[in-house]
Design a protein around this motif. Structure first.
Motif, mmCIF file in Angstrom:
data_model
loop_
_atom_site.group_PDB
_atom_site.id
_atom_site.type_symbol
_atom_site.label_atom_id
_atom_site.label_comp_id
_atom_site.label_asym_id
_atom_site.label_seq_id
_atom_site.Cartn_x
_atom_site.Cartn_y
_atom_site.Cartn_z
ATOM 1 N N SER A 95 0.827 -1.211 0.000
ATOM 2 C CA SER A 95 0.000 0.000 0.000
ATOM 3 C C SER A 95 0.860 1.258 0.000
ATOM 4 C CB SER A 95 -0.926 0.003 1.223
ATOM 5 O OG SER A 95 -1.832 -1.075 1.157
ATOM 6 N N LEU A 144 -4.231 5.577 -9.353
ATOM 7 C CA LEU A 144 -5.139 4.758 -8.564
ATOM 8 C C LEU A 144 -6.572 5.197 -8.807
ATOM 9 C CD1 LEU A 144 -3.240 4.526 -5.145
ATOM 10 C CD2 LEU A 144 -3.214 2.908 -7.048
ATOM 11 N N PRO A 174 -5.119 8.838 -2.219
ATOM 12 C CA PRO A 174 -5.112 7.368 -2.302
ATOM 13 C C PRO A 174 -5.846 6.771 -1.100
ATOM 14 C CG PRO A 174 -2.998 8.133 -1.491
ATOM 15 C CD PRO A 174 -3.804 9.367 -1.798
ATOM 16 N N CYS A 221 -9.095 -0.802 -5.555
ATOM 17 C CA CYS A 221 -7.774 -0.225 -5.787
ATOM 18 C C CYS A 221 -6.995 -1.025 -6.833
ATOM 19 C CB CYS A 221 -6.993 -0.159 -4.474
ATOM 20 S SG CYS A 221 -5.372 0.636 -4.629
#
Length: 492
Positions: free
Chosen positions: A296, A315, A331, A391
């Motif tokens: 991540s 993203l 994000p 995602c």
């Protein structure tokens, strides 16, 4: 034992501490009523899978005790029916206790015993609290103790919830591998120490993420095996006091039939105090959290921008990113994953502390272990699903941006080492940076390597996988230098 005062005042039950009023409309009893008053801490309740697992043990125990001739069939059948209804979630509102409670989970065990007893009593024509018909301790808890019921319930509930996590991880690994195939030919600047490093293909990056998820799945499956070893039948300290000699084998056989799993008896003495199996499971979840957190973080860095950051990937946009800056997109999914990973890591630390807090013949910290393990699994199931759907599956790689950054960097320098030497390359890199030129431009300006050879050497695709050094080119470069030097001498 029981005195009914009125329809409005509730019923009075009596236990070893004396009398206590229990609401008439509930199926729990004195022990649960006292525990609910004692432990008003978090407002959190046990996971449904955990309560179902305790009820499953009660059902298996009743079946085993009837087979062994220890429990009256009429009472046993009523317990089995009541336990089945609890397993189905029919009386979920009767399990009112805080997850932070007395050690060893005795309140959880007794809450279940009382609810099942009172449901069975009603089935047999009695009223809740008529424990001469079905008794929570004598009948529902026959041949059991909280000390072996609760650790067994943790194992069962973990095994019931893990398949969903494993499925999500396997799907996420496939999603990363799909992205790897989609962007396998896109080359980017590799980065080590957050500085430019040798090139790497986005296909390789995403494949690495997918492989990480597969490894995490394997660790969880391995830890899952330790959950099949049971201490049930050991009762208070693992000795099996108050059980039929065949009870342990029989109840495990019943549990296998009810769940379709392959439980087997462990050393109940050791398992009364050792929580190592739970630590192993928690550790596998922590490692997953560490890997997810790193991935991540990567995605957040690679997405950073859109103008002043790396901005190699885009993203999916899931929400506006700011209450003050119009058009800003954050994000958000990756940030949420970060926070869950921190929580799971914290849960693992709590489980580890609880596991080492065992004393003499018992570890009393099982309620905390149960809650944190099941909470971590639930968090990870939902988070991995969100991560994949909102995602990973929507990642876009900006190929033009990657190519531009690669072209303007000095990361191709490493491949030149075998051809012109480390020191020479290092000097060229410094000069190129100082003069704000590409390395290729500087080499051609200084006539160090002919362009025909330089294009072959600096092929970034070849730099993303093992490649045999072309000794012929090395010799030809040396010959080129020799002729160039001879030419210079002649001109002088």
């Amino acid at each position: 034992m029981l005195k009914i005062i009125s329809d409005t005042m509730g019923r009075i039950e009596k236990d070893s501490l004396g009398k206590i009023e229990v609401p008439d409309n509930v199926l729990y009893g004195a022990f649960t009523a006292r525990a609910s008053r004692n432990f008003r801490i978090s407002g959190l309740r046990a996971k449904p899978e955990f309560i179902s697992s305790i009820a499953l043990i009660k059902k298996a125990a009743a079946l085993a005790n009837m087979k062994l001739g220890m429990l009256d069939k009429k009472i046993g059948d009523a317990i089995v029916q009541a336990a089945s209804e609890v397993i189905e979630g029919k009386y979920s509102d009767q399990f009112i206790l805080d997850v932070f409670q007395a050690g060893a989970g005795t309140p959880f065990n007794m809450n279940t015993n009382e609810v099942i007893a009172n449901v069975a009593i009603k089935t047999l024509g009695g009223k809740p609290g008529d424990y001469h018909i079905v008794h929570p301790n004598n009948h529902v808890n026959m041949a059991q103790s909280s000390n072996d019921v609760i650790p067994t319930a943790i194992r069962i509930s973990v095994l019931l919830t893990l398949p969903a996590l494993i499925r999500e991880l396997e799907e996420t690994a496939l999603s990363f591998h799909s992205k790897a195939e989609e962007y396998n030919n896109v080359i980017k600047v590799g980065r080590t120490h957050l500085e430019d490093a040798v090139p790497i293909r986005y296909g390789q990056v995403f494949d690495g993420y997918g492989s990480s998820m597969e490894k995490c799945t394997g660790r969880i499956k391995k830890a899952q095996e330790s959950m099949l070893e049971l201490s049930i039948g050991g009762t208070a300290t693992g000795t099996g006091i108050n059980t039929h000699p065949e009870f342990k084998k029989t109840i495990i056989s019943e549990l296998n039939g009810l769940t379709g799993l392959e439980f087997y008896p462990g050393n109940s003495i050791m398992m009364s105090w050792s929580m190592a199996g739970f630590v192993e499971m928690s550790n596998s979840l922590r490692i997953l959290a560490i890997e997810l957190n790193k991935i991540s973080n990567d995605l957040r860095l690679l997405n950073s921008g859109p103008k002043a950051g790396i901005s190699e990937i885009i993203l999916p946009e899931v929400e506006p990113g700011s209450s003050i800056m119009p058009g800003k997109i954050n994000p958000s999914i990756a940030e949420a994953v970060n926070m869950v990973c921190f929580q799971v890591t914290g849960n693992d630390h709590a489980v580890s502390l609880a596991a080492e807090a065992g004393q003499l013949e018992l570890n009393v910290m099982t309620p905390l272990i149960a809650f944190d393990l099941l909470w971590s699994i639930k968090l990870l199931i939902n988070t991995v699903r969100m991560f994949r759907e909102d995602c990973v599956s929507g990642i876009i790689v900006d190929e033009k941006r990657c190519a531009r950054l690669l072209e303007n960097s000095q990361v191709l320098a490493t491949v030149l080492n075998p051809y012109i030497g480390y020191e020479n390359v290092a000097e060229l890199v410094k000069t190129a940076l100082h003069e704000n030129k590409s390395l290729k431009q500087l080499i051609l300006e200084r006539d160090i390597i002919p362009e025909i050879y330089l294009n072959k050497i600096l092929d970034p695709v070849k730099m993303t996988e093992p490649e045999t050094i072309d000794k012929r080119i090395i010799e030809e470069i040396k010959e080129y230098w020799k002729k160039r030097e001879e030419s210079r001498i002649e001109s002088d």
